[in-house]
Design a protein around this motif. Structure first.
Motif, PDB file in Angstrom:
ATOM      1  N   LEU A  62       0.794  -1.224   0.000  1.00 38.75           N
ATOM      2  CA  LEU A  62       0.000   0.000   0.000  1.00 38.75           C
ATOM      3  C   LEU A  62       0.835   1.287   0.000  1.00 38.75           C
ATOM      4  CD1 LEU A  62      -2.830   1.155  -0.030  1.00 38.75           C
ATOM      5  CD2 LEU A  62      -2.872   1.020   2.468  1.00 38.75           C
ATOM      6  N   PRO A  63       1.946   1.379   0.748  1.00 40.64           N
ATOM      7  CA  PRO A  63       2.728   2.632   0.725  1.00 40.64           C
ATOM      8  C   PRO A  63       3.259   3.007  -0.653  1.00 40.64           C
ATOM      9  CG  PRO A  63       3.338   1.309   2.638  1.00 40.64           C
ATOM     10  CD  PRO A  63       2.457   0.445   1.778  1.00 40.64           C
ATOM     11  N   ASN A  64       3.300   2.044  -1.583  1.00 42.35           N
ATOM     12  CA  ASN A  64       3.773   2.365  -2.927  1.00 42.35           C
ATOM     13  C   ASN A  64       2.856   3.363  -3.631  1.00 42.35           C
ATOM     14  OD1 ASN A  64       6.155   0.539  -3.468  1.00 42.35           O
ATOM     15  ND2 ASN A  64       4.668  -0.989  -2.853  1.00 42.35           N
ATOM     16  N   ALA A  65       1.576   3.392  -3.238  1.00 36.04           N
ATOM     17  CA  ALA A  65       0.642   4.311  -3.889  1.00 36.04           C
ATOM     18  C   ALA A  65       0.913   5.773  -3.501  1.00 36.04           C
ATOM     19  CB  ALA A  65      -0.794   3.900  -3.572  1.00 36.04           C
ATOM     20  N   PRO A  66       0.916   6.127  -2.206  1.00 37.24           N
ATOM     21  CA  PRO A  66       1.260   7.521  -1.865  1.00 37.24           C
ATOM     22  C   PRO A  66       2.735   7.842  -2.061  1.00 37.24           C
ATOM     23  CG  PRO A  66       0.952   6.241   0.143  1.00 37.24           C
ATOM     24  CD  PRO A  66       0.528   5.363  -1.011  1.00 37.24           C
ATOM     25  N   TYR A  67       3.573   6.807  -2.219  1.00 40.07           N
ATOM     26  CA  TYR A  67       5.007   7.023  -2.453  1.00 40.07           C
ATOM     27  C   TYR A  67       5.248   7.866  -3.700  1.00 40.07           C
ATOM     28  CZ  TYR A  67       9.932   5.826  -3.342  1.00 40.07           C
ATOM     29  OH  TYR A  67      11.284   5.883  -3.583  1.00 40.07           O
ATOM     30  N   VAL A  68       4.306   7.796  -4.651  1.00 31.33           N
ATOM     31  CA  VAL A  68       4.488   8.552  -5.899  1.00 31.33           C
ATOM     32  C   VAL A  68       4.578  10.052  -5.641  1.00 31.33           C
ATOM     33  CG1 VAL A  68       3.319   6.793  -7.291  1.00 31.33           C
ATOM     34  CG2 VAL A  68       2.001   8.706  -6.361  1.00 31.33           C
ATOM     35  N   LEU A  69       4.058  10.518  -4.504  1.00 30.67           N
ATOM     36  CA  LEU A  69       4.167  11.939  -4.176  1.00 30.67           C
ATOM     37  C   LEU A  69       5.629  12.372  -4.109  1.00 30.67           C
ATOM     38  CD1 LEU A  69       1.464  12.190  -1.342  1.00 30.67           C
ATOM     39  CD2 LEU A  69       1.235  13.034  -3.687  1.00 30.67           C
ATOM     40  N   THR A  70       6.490  11.481  -3.644  1.00 29.04           N
ATOM     41  CA  THR A  70       7.914  11.826  -3.490  1.00 29.04           C
ATOM     42  C   THR A  70       8.655  11.823  -4.821  1.00 29.04           C
ATOM     43  OG1 THR A  70       8.701   9.547  -3.135  1.00 29.04           O
ATOM     44  CG2 THR A  70       7.857  10.734  -1.215  1.00 29.04           C
ATOM     45  N   ASP A  71       8.029  11.267  -5.861  1.00 33.83           N
ATOM     46  CA  ASP A  71       8.696  11.230  -7.160  1.00 33.83           C
ATOM     47  C   ASP A  71       8.751  12.599  -7.822  1.00 33.83           C
ATOM     48  OD1 ASP A  71       9.525   8.578  -7.350  1.00 33.83           O
ATOM     49  OD2 ASP A  71       7.517   7.907  -7.882  1.00 33.83           O
ATOM     50  N   VAL A  72       8.189  13.605  -7.159  1.00 35.59           N
ATOM     51  CA  VAL A  72       8.312  14.968  -7.666  1.00 35.59           C
ATOM     52  C   VAL A  72       9.788  15.379  -7.720  1.00 35.59           C
ATOM     53  CG1 VAL A  72       8.143  16.127  -5.418  1.00 35.59           C
ATOM     54  CG2 VAL A  72       7.323  17.295  -7.486  1.00 35.59           C
ATOM     55  N   ILE A  73      10.633  14.726  -6.930  1.00 33.73           N
ATOM     56  CA  ILE A  73      12.068  15.058  -6.962  1.00 33.73           C
ATOM     57  C   ILE A  73      12.662  14.747  -8.329  1.00 33.73           C
ATOM     58  CG2 ILE A  73      12.334  14.652  -4.487  1.00 33.73           C
ATOM     59  CD1 ILE A  73      13.749  12.043  -5.144  1.00 33.73           C
ATOM     60  N   VAL A  85      11.604  25.693 -21.620  1.00 35.58           N
ATOM     61  CA  VAL A  85      10.419  26.062 -20.836  1.00 35.58           C
ATOM     62  C   VAL A  85       9.173  25.387 -21.399  1.00 35.58           C
ATOM     63  CG1 VAL A  85       8.931  27.976 -20.141  1.00 35.58           C
ATOM     64  CG2 VAL A  85      11.414  28.257 -20.114  1.00 35.58           C
ATOM     65  N   TRP A  86       9.083  25.311 -22.741  1.00 27.88           N
ATOM     66  CA  TRP A  86       7.913  24.692 -23.371  1.00 27.88           C
ATOM     67  C   TRP A  86       7.846  23.196 -23.083  1.00 27.88           C
ATOM     68  CZ3 TRP A  86       4.189  27.690 -24.673  1.00 27.88           C
ATOM     69  CH2 TRP A  86       4.445  28.996 -25.113  1.00 27.88           C
ATOM     70  N   THR A  87       8.974  22.528 -23.101  1.00 28.05           N
ATOM     71  CA  THR A  87       9.004  21.091 -22.792  1.00 28.05           C
ATOM     72  C   THR A  87       8.607  20.849 -21.336  1.00 28.05           C
ATOM     73  OG1 THR A  87      10.723  20.686 -24.439  1.00 28.05           O
ATOM     74  CG2 THR A  87      10.444  19.023 -22.706  1.00 28.05           C
ATOM     75  N   ILE A  88       9.122  21.690 -20.451  1.00 27.31           N
ATOM     76  CA  ILE A  88       8.788  21.558 -19.028  1.00 27.31           C
ATOM     77  C   ILE A  88       7.307  21.807 -18.804  1.00 27.31           C
ATOM     78  CG2 ILE A  88       9.138  22.597 -16.753  1.00 27.31           C
ATOM     79  CD1 ILE A  88      12.047  23.180 -17.651  1.00 27.31           C
ATOM     80  N   THR A  89       6.768  22.861 -19.442  1.00 28.28           N
ATOM     81  CA  THR A  89       5.382  23.275 -19.209  1.00 28.28           C
ATOM     82  C   THR A  89       4.375  22.346 -19.868  1.00 28.28           C
ATOM     83  OG1 THR A  89       6.118  25.582 -19.107  1.00 28.28           O
ATOM     84  CG2 THR A  89       3.751  25.186 -19.416  1.00 28.28           C
ATOM     85  N   LEU A  90       4.659  21.935 -21.101  1.00 25.90           N
ATOM     86  CA  LEU A  90       3.678  21.175 -21.880  1.00 25.90           C
ATOM     87  C   LEU A  90       3.867  19.667 -21.821  1.00 25.90           C
ATOM     88  CD1 LEU A  90       3.515  23.414 -25.085  1.00 25.90           C
ATOM     89  CD2 LEU A  90       2.002  23.452 -23.099  1.00 25.90           C
ATOM     90  N   VAL A  91       5.038  19.219 -21.371  1.00 29.74           N
ATOM     91  CA  VAL A  91       5.312  17.775 -21.375  1.00 29.74           C
ATOM     92  C   VAL A  91       5.587  17.245 -19.970  1.00 29.74           C
ATOM     93  CG1 VAL A  91       6.791  15.932 -22.262  1.00 29.74           C
ATOM     94  CG2 VAL A  91       6.201  17.875 -23.725  1.00 29.74           C
ATOM     95  N   LEU A  92       6.623  17.747 -19.331  1.00 31.10           N
ATOM     96  CA  LEU A  92       7.063  17.168 -18.058  1.00 31.10           C
ATOM     97  C   LEU A  92       6.066  17.390 -16.927  1.00 31.10           C
ATOM     98  CD1 LEU A  92      10.879  18.039 -18.147  1.00 31.10           C
ATOM     99  CD2 LEU A  92       9.791  15.834 -18.582  1.00 31.10           C
ATOM    100  N   ILE A  93       5.613  18.624 -16.755  1.00 35.21           N
ATOM    101  CA  ILE A  93       4.688  18.906 -15.648  1.00 35.21           C
ATOM    102  C   ILE A  93       3.369  18.150 -15.815  1.00 35.21           C
ATOM    103  CG2 ILE A  93       3.312  20.712 -14.535  1.00 35.21           C
ATOM    104  CD1 ILE A  93       5.677  22.595 -14.843  1.00 35.21           C
ATOM    105  N   PRO A  94       2.725  18.175 -17.002  1.00 36.91           N
ATOM    106  CA  PRO A  94       1.509  17.365 -17.168  1.00 36.91           C
ATOM    107  C   PRO A  94       1.741  15.876 -16.961  1.00 36.91           C
ATOM    108  CG  PRO A  94       1.655  18.999 -18.910  1.00 36.91           C
ATOM    109  CD  PRO A  94       2.976  19.024 -18.182  1.00 36.91           C
ATOM    110  N   GLN A  95       2.889  15.380 -17.457  1.00 38.58           N
ATOM    111  CA  GLN A  95       3.212  13.963 -17.315  1.00 38.58           C
ATOM    112  C   GLN A  95       3.283  13.573 -15.846  1.00 38.58           C
ATOM    113  OE1 GLN A  95       7.262  12.898 -18.189  1.00 38.58           O
ATOM    114  NE2 GLN A  95       6.700  10.872 -18.971  1.00 38.58           N
ATOM    115  N   TYR A  96       4.025  14.321 -15.058  1.00 40.52           N
ATOM    116  CA  TYR A  96       4.190  13.986 -13.644  1.00 40.52           C
ATOM    117  C   TYR A  96       2.931  14.279 -12.836  1.00 40.52           C
ATOM    118  CZ  TYR A  96       8.982  12.395 -13.481  1.00 40.52           C
ATOM    119  OH  TYR A  96      10.114  11.637 -13.623  1.00 40.52           O
ATOM    120  N   THR A  97       2.164  15.282 -13.249  1.00 41.84           N
ATOM    121  CA  THR A  97       0.900  15.568 -12.557  1.00 41.84           C
ATOM    122  C   THR A  97      -0.062  14.397 -12.688  1.00 41.84           C
ATOM    123  OG1 THR A  97       1.142  17.958 -12.918  1.00 41.84           O
ATOM    124  CG2 THR A  97      -1.071  17.129 -12.420  1.00 41.84           C
ATOM    125  N   LEU A  98      -0.219  13.898 -13.906  1.00 46.55           N
ATOM    126  CA  LEU A  98      -1.102  12.745 -14.134  1.00 46.55           C
ATOM    127  C   LEU A  98      -0.586  11.507 -13.407  1.00 46.55           C
ATOM    128  CD1 LEU A  98      -1.917  13.204 -17.933  1.00 46.55           C
ATOM    129  CD2 LEU A  98      -3.455  13.613 -15.990  1.00 46.55           C
TER     130      LEU A  98
END
Length: 212
Positions: A62-73, A85-98
Motif C-alpha cells: 500500500l505505501p507504494n501508492a502515496p510514495y508517488v508523491l515523493t517522485d516529484v524530486i 520552458v515549453w518542454t517543461i510546461t507542456l510535457v514534463l509537468i503534465p506527465q508527472y501531474t497525471l
C-alpha cells in the motif's frame, strides 16, 4: 519554424522516454494494492487464512501508492537538466501531474474499498481510526522506501534487517520529523481527494436515479 518544431518534438520525446520506466514501474506498484483491495473488500465474503495472507500483502504494498508523491524530486531533476520552458510546461509537468494523481488515487480508492468492507461488517465507527493507522504505516513505509531504499518484498526477503531499520529510525529525531510531516501531508491530501471521489460518486448516483 519547422526545424524548431521538430527539434522541440525530439526533446519532448526524449523527456517522455527519460521517465517512462520509472513512471510505469511505480504506477504498477501503486495499482497492486488497489487490485488487491477490490478482491479483499468488495468481492470476498469472509476472512479466511488466505484472505489474511493477501491482506498482509496489501498492507506491504500500500505505501507504494502515496510514495508517488515523493517522485516529484525526479521532476525537479529534469527541470534542472536543461529542457526548454515549453518542454517543461507542456510535457514534463503534465506527465508527472497525471502520474502522481493516478498513484495517489489508487491509494484513496484502496482505503475507500476498505471503508466499504468495514461498513459491511458493521464496523463503521472504526473507519477513521483505521485510516489514520494506515496513513501512519504508509508514512513509515514511504520513509523506508525513499531514504533507506527498502522495497515491499523486503518484508519477506529481509525481515530482520527491515525491522532493525524501523526500530533504529523511530528512535532518532530526524526520521520521526520526516515521518510526521509525511503523515500530515498524506492525511490532508487523502481527505481532500476522498471528498472529491465521494462527491463524484454521489453525482453519478443521483444522475442515474434521475434517469430511472
Amino acid at each position: 519554424m519547422i526545424d524548431k518544431l521538430l527539434k522541440w518534438l525530439k526533446h519532448s520525446l526524449s523527456a517522455l522516454a527519460h521517465s517512462r520506466y520509472l513512471i510505469t514501474w511505480n504506477l504498477f506498484l501503486a495499482f497492486i494494492p488497489l487490485v488487491l483491495s477490490v478482491w479483499l473488500f468488495r468481492w470476498s465474503k469472509k476472512a479466511s487464512i488466505f484472505w489474511w495472507i493477501v491482506f498482509l500483502v496489501f498492507i506491504a504494498f500500500l505505501p507504494n501508492a502515496p510514495y508517488v508523491l515523493t517522485d516529484v524530486i525526479h521532476l525537479i531533476d529534469l527541470i534542472r537538466s536543461g529542457y526548454s520552458v515549453w518542454t517543461i510546461t507542456l510535457v514534463l509537468i503534465p506527465q508527472y501531474t497525471l502520474f502522481i494523481l493516478a498513484g495517489f488515487e489508487a491509494y484513496v480508492m484502496s482505503l475507500i474499498n476498505l471503508g466499504f468492507f468495514l461498513h459491511r461488517q458493521k464496523l463503521s465507527q472504526y473507519i477513521l481510526a483505521v485510516e489514520l493507522i494506515i496513513h501512519a504505516l504508509s508514512a513509515i513505509g514511504i520513509y523506508l522506501g525513499r531514504f533507506e531504499r527498502f522495497n515491499s518484498w523486503d518484508f519477506v526477503t529481509k525481515p530482520k534487517i527491515l525491522l532493525s531499520s524501523i526500530m533504529d529510525n523511530l528512535a532518532r529525531k530526524q526520521p520521526i520529523i520526516v515521518i510526521l510531516i509525511t503523515f500530515v501531508v498524506i492525511t490532508g491530501l487523502y481527505w481532500l481527494v476522498k471528498q472529491v471521489n465521494l462527491g463524484v460518486a454521489l453525482r453519478i448516483k443521483e444522475s442515474k436515479s434521475g434517469k430511472s
